[in-house]
Design a protein around this motif. Sequence first.
Motif, PDB file in Angstrom:
ATOM      1  N   PHE A 190      24.853   3.889  14.033  1.00  0.00           N
ATOM      2  CA  PHE A 190      24.638   3.601  15.460  1.00  0.00           C
ATOM      3  C   PHE A 190      23.151   3.612  15.793  1.00  0.00           C
ATOM      4  O   PHE A 190      22.630   2.706  16.458  1.00  0.00           O
ATOM      5  N   ILE A 191      22.444   4.626  15.298  1.00  0.00           N
ATOM      6  CA  ILE A 191      21.011   4.729  15.600  1.00  0.00           C
ATOM      7  C   ILE A 191      20.260   3.541  15.028  1.00  0.00           C
ATOM      8  O   ILE A 191      19.408   2.943  15.694  1.00  0.00           O
TER       9      ILE A 191
ATOM     10  N   ARG B  37      26.958  17.516  17.325  1.00  0.00           N
ATOM     11  CA  ARG B  37      25.655  17.091  17.820  1.00  0.00           C
ATOM     12  C   ARG B  37      24.593  17.109  16.730  1.00  0.00           C
ATOM     13  O   ARG B  37      23.639  16.367  16.789  1.00  0.00           O
TER      14      ARG B  37
ATOM     15  N   ASN C 224      24.006  13.228  12.994  1.00  0.00           N
ATOM     16  CA  ASN C 224      23.624  12.005  13.698  1.00  0.00           C
ATOM     17  C   ASN C 224      24.456  10.815  13.226  1.00  0.00           C
ATOM     18  O   ASN C 224      24.658  10.647  12.032  1.00  0.00           O
ATOM     19  N   PRO C 225      24.906   9.982  14.177  1.00  0.00           N
ATOM     20  CA  PRO C 225      25.581   8.742  13.772  1.00  0.00           C
ATOM     21  C   PRO C 225      24.533   7.735  13.281  1.00  0.00           C
ATOM     22  O   PRO C 225      23.961   6.974  14.076  1.00  0.00           O
TER      23      PRO C 225
END
Lengths: 284, 303
Positions: free
Chosen positions: B20-21, B13, B16-17
């Motif tokens: 994708f963001i 968690r 961060n991807p």
Amino acid sequence: MKTNEQSRRQAAFMRWLVRIFMILVTVIMLYPLIWNVYSSFKTNNEFLTNAFSLPQGIAWDNYARAIEKSNLLSNVWNSALIVVITLCVILVFAVPCTYCLVRYKFFGSKLILNIYMAAIFIQATFIMIPLFMQMNALHLLNNRPALAVLYATMQFPFAIFLLSGFLRSIPHDYEEAAMIDGCGPSRILLQVIVPMSKPGIVTVCMISSMSAWNEFPVALVMLTDSTKQTLPIGLANLYEVQRYATDWGALFAALVLALIPTIIIFLIGQKQLIQGMNAGGLKG
Amino acid sequence: MKPQVADQIKCKRKKNPVGFICVCVLPTFLLTLTFTIIPTFRALWLSLTNATSLGLNSKFIGLENYEYMFQDEYFVLALKNTLKLMACVPAITIALALVLAFIISQSDLKERGLYRTAFYFPNIISLTVVSIIWSFVFHPTMGILNSFLNGVGLHVWAKSWLGDTSTALWCIAVTLIWQATGYYMVMHIAAMDGISNEIYEAATIDGAGPIHKLFSITLPLMKDIIGITFVLALSGTINLSFTLSKVMTGGGPNGASSVLLQYMYEQGFINGNFGYAMAITVFTLTISIVLSMISRKLTNNES
């Protein structure tokens, strides 16, 4: 015992008082529309006699003239096209964006969310002149898909506001479980988040499609070509013309034709819409 | 085993991807930048110039547009009209919406679902259609209102509502309230249904009547929602009054029902004074934002 009886009678009395009040409000809310519908069958002479009277016969030719004298059919088609594109853009852009802004903490995420919250107050109507200049500079005047993208963009702040409330209320557990099962973020979004926030998404879709279907000021400025104009613009033009030509029958018929699709969509979507709003309220 | 899994999740968690963001956030934000933020700042800049629709020789003239604004009697009239609408329309709309929502949410009337549908209905109709229909309600010869007044023997009151300088603006106010009440009512119902029934039951046992319940349970618990809906109604009044004023009266007679955005439209697209129109835009936007901030603050302080 007696007080019981008394209070029951009092409650029944109150209930009727409330009911009478509600019926009165219903009449105020609906009568103008009902009047519009039955007046659309009146001949132009009947219009001048008594406003409340029912039509003597059914003057269908009002409808024929309404369609013949205006661009009503192409107006409806243009509006429908714009609504569909607007919805697609909102779904594809706003839902993933809200998900990321709500679930991931990254550089600027708070700022972007705050910008969207502030942008709720920047209505398209306020900035229609700079928008006009922007679209003019991009050669996008009289372009229906471009107007739809513009509508969608103007809906983003509200959509993100509403969806973020929904998404925050979804417990993290589901995503964590999906992650353990090896789902990537895009699969989590599509297969966990989207199904779970369906009421919110449906509400956003309903509200956005209504506002795109009904929008007047920006369309007035952007669409000057009469073959590309949307329904509200077409009706306003028709009203301008008929107010001097005094063909009231045709005008009222055109209004009814404009009401029909809205009524159908409302009757189908009403339950979803109100349920979605209720769920949004419940979940905060 | 278990703590290990939890650690793994925490680890995942935190990372961060990024790709994708970016894909999710950037295009959306780019659209907002192009069609909301840049135009807003452009309005700010152009309001300091004497730009016209022809786009020739626009010069920086500082605050002249703003200075001229308050000497322009038609602008002042439009501002006064807008303030009059803002003073009464949101308050009446929200009050009505609250009462209706309370009745629908708390009463045991069997047909309350029907009321909800009926009251919400005006809101979904295109504002253009609403404007045209209400123009006919107020129509001097064949309108519902005058026919009604004549029918009950009040001939003296009948008049050309939209053609009279003293009533034209109030016709717009009535139409605004008529079309907005249902929308805010539905929002309030949603919030009221979220209040737990136990609180009401406890109040009933304590012998509280419905009016008492409304004032001492429902309203305090809904303070935030009411604050939000009030701000939305303020903003909506400025915004929606444009369409009504444009279609119903055209701002007439003699500016008696003109509102800020309608005057802006006239200056921009009919007279071609983009710079001046932009100054009006910025002024209107500022009112809307300041007001929303004030009312947000008020609702926060009370709680």
